[in-house]
Enzyme design. Structure first.
Site, mmCIF file in Angstrom:
data_model
loop_
_atom_site.group_PDB
_atom_site.id
_atom_site.type_symbol
_atom_site.label_atom_id
_atom_site.label_comp_id
_atom_site.label_asym_id
_atom_site.label_seq_id
_atom_site.Cartn_x
_atom_site.Cartn_y
_atom_site.Cartn_z
ATOM 1 N N TYR A 141 0.704 -1.500 0.163
ATOM 2 C CA TYR A 141 -0.005 0.042 -0.251
ATOM 3 C C TYR A 141 0.927 1.377 0.171
ATOM 4 O O TYR A 141 0.646 2.150 -0.995
ATOM 5 C CB TYR A 141 -0.864 0.008 1.256
ATOM 6 C CG TYR A 141 -1.881 1.120 1.642
ATOM 7 C CD1 TYR A 141 -2.893 1.409 0.672
ATOM 8 C CD2 TYR A 141 -1.359 2.087 2.478
ATOM 9 C CE1 TYR A 141 -3.840 2.262 1.010
ATOM 10 C CE2 TYR A 141 -2.214 3.430 2.574
ATOM 11 C CZ TYR A 141 -3.476 3.524 1.860
ATOM 12 O OH TYR A 141 -4.283 4.435 1.941
ATOM 13 N N LYS A 145 1.351 4.062 -3.165
ATOM 14 C CA LYS A 145 1.321 5.594 -2.907
ATOM 15 C C LYS A 145 2.379 6.247 -3.421
ATOM 16 O O LYS A 145 2.149 7.261 -4.032
ATOM 17 C CB LYS A 145 1.052 5.670 -1.308
ATOM 18 C CG LYS A 145 -0.542 5.274 -0.932
ATOM 19 C CD LYS A 145 -1.522 6.047 -1.424
ATOM 20 C CE LYS A 145 -3.034 5.596 -0.855
ATOM 21 N NZ LYS A 145 -4.123 6.488 -1.468
#
Length: 308
Positions: A141, A145
């Protein structure tokens, strides 16, 4: 003006959408999410697309329109992205890159506000953290990002987009039931004490985290859409220990309710979500971004009824 909000039915997306419907008189707003539009999001100025950004037909529908301002909030949460890595990559990385490319092709240089995350930093030492802190994500994650931050900066460099990425800290208070997040205790603590319930907190009173209410997070997103500044910024937040949050709760509700909180620290949770250092955000504060001001104000803002 035409505005797009992805992830518009999520925790922050719903709050942002309602604020935009109130504050942007005359703007046409498109909300996108996997589910139907939430009940409070309605009006002649709102269009809704039900579907995921990883669906080609949805991207084609977006490509038929031209937007002036885009708030890209849609993502698969970190815990689920670790369990389902293909889904995480498809939504958090591939679909985000496709969206940026699609927006860049229109030639109108839209303002793009990207909701990044403090997950890009990875393990935190005791040193203060700023937007210049080296990104060393420990989960997919956070890695995705960071990749999208870089892609947004590259499109901006090329003059195709006007991009700003905001690294969001823990936002409170997520609606109950709060689950799926290691930081769920931050919201659950506020809900439990405000309701006069007993609560076993999984981190110690000395545990520190970065706290920001949904109300002020939305204020900051709107501010990011308005200013002519590009790059990656760290949103301000209050660095508070659980003990300081408990003191704020006592100010608002008296000493009896916080006294119902007990502590059963989980080392795995406290190691990741309870040892946050100071933030260095002087540059962001100078640009008009803000935190809640105090623990009591943060709690009040976090638990206020409605989204605006």
């Amino acid at each position: 003006m035409r505005i797009l909000v992805t992830g518009a039915a999520g925790f922050i997306g719903r709050a942002l959408l309602q604020r935009l419907l109130v504050d942007t008189d005359g703007a046409d707003i498109t909300g996108l999410d996997l589910v139907a539009a939430p009940p409070e999001a309605s009006g002649a100025r709102l269009s809704w697309i039900s579907g995921g950004l990883d669906v080609r037909a949805v991207l084609e529908q977006l490509g038929a329109a031209s937007f002036d301002r885009v708030f890209h909030l849609a993502s698969v949460p970190g815990g689920r992205a670790e369990v389902e890595p293909a889904l995480g990559r498809r939504v958090n990385l591939d679909a985000s890159l496709d969206l940026l490319q699609l927006l860049a092709q229109h030639g109108n240089r839209p303002r793009v506000v990207y909701a990044s995350s403090i997950a890009v930093y990875g393990a935190l030492s005791g040193a203060p953290v700023s937007a210049q802190t080296e990104a060393r994500p420990l989960i997919s994650y956070g890695a995705h990002k960071r990749m999208v931050e870089i892609a947004l900066a590259d499109h901006t460099r090329r003059g195709e987009l006007s991009g700003i990425a905001l690294r969001l800290p823990g936002i409170v208070a997520r609606p109950r039931p709060v689950s799926g997040f290691g930081s769920a205790f931050m919201s659950e603590l506020l809900h439990a004490v405000s309701a006069g319930e007993s609560y076993a907190c999984p981190v110690s009173p000395d545990a520190t985290a970065w706290w920001l209410s949904a109300k002020v997070a939305v204020d900051n997103l709107i501010r990011a859409g308005e200013i002519d500044v590009c790059g990656t910024l760290q949103l301000p937040a209050l660095r508070l220990s659980i003990a300081e949050v408990m003191a704020g709760l006592a100010l608002l509700y008296g000493a009896e309710r916080p006294a119902r909180v007990t502590f059963d620290p989980d080392d795995s949770i406290e190691k990741v979500f309870g040892r946050f250092p100071m933030l260095e955000v002087d540059a962001e504060l100078a640009l008009g971004f803000a935190h809640d001001g105090s623990a009591a104000e943060m709690i009040t803002n976090a638990l206020r009824a409605g989204y605006i």
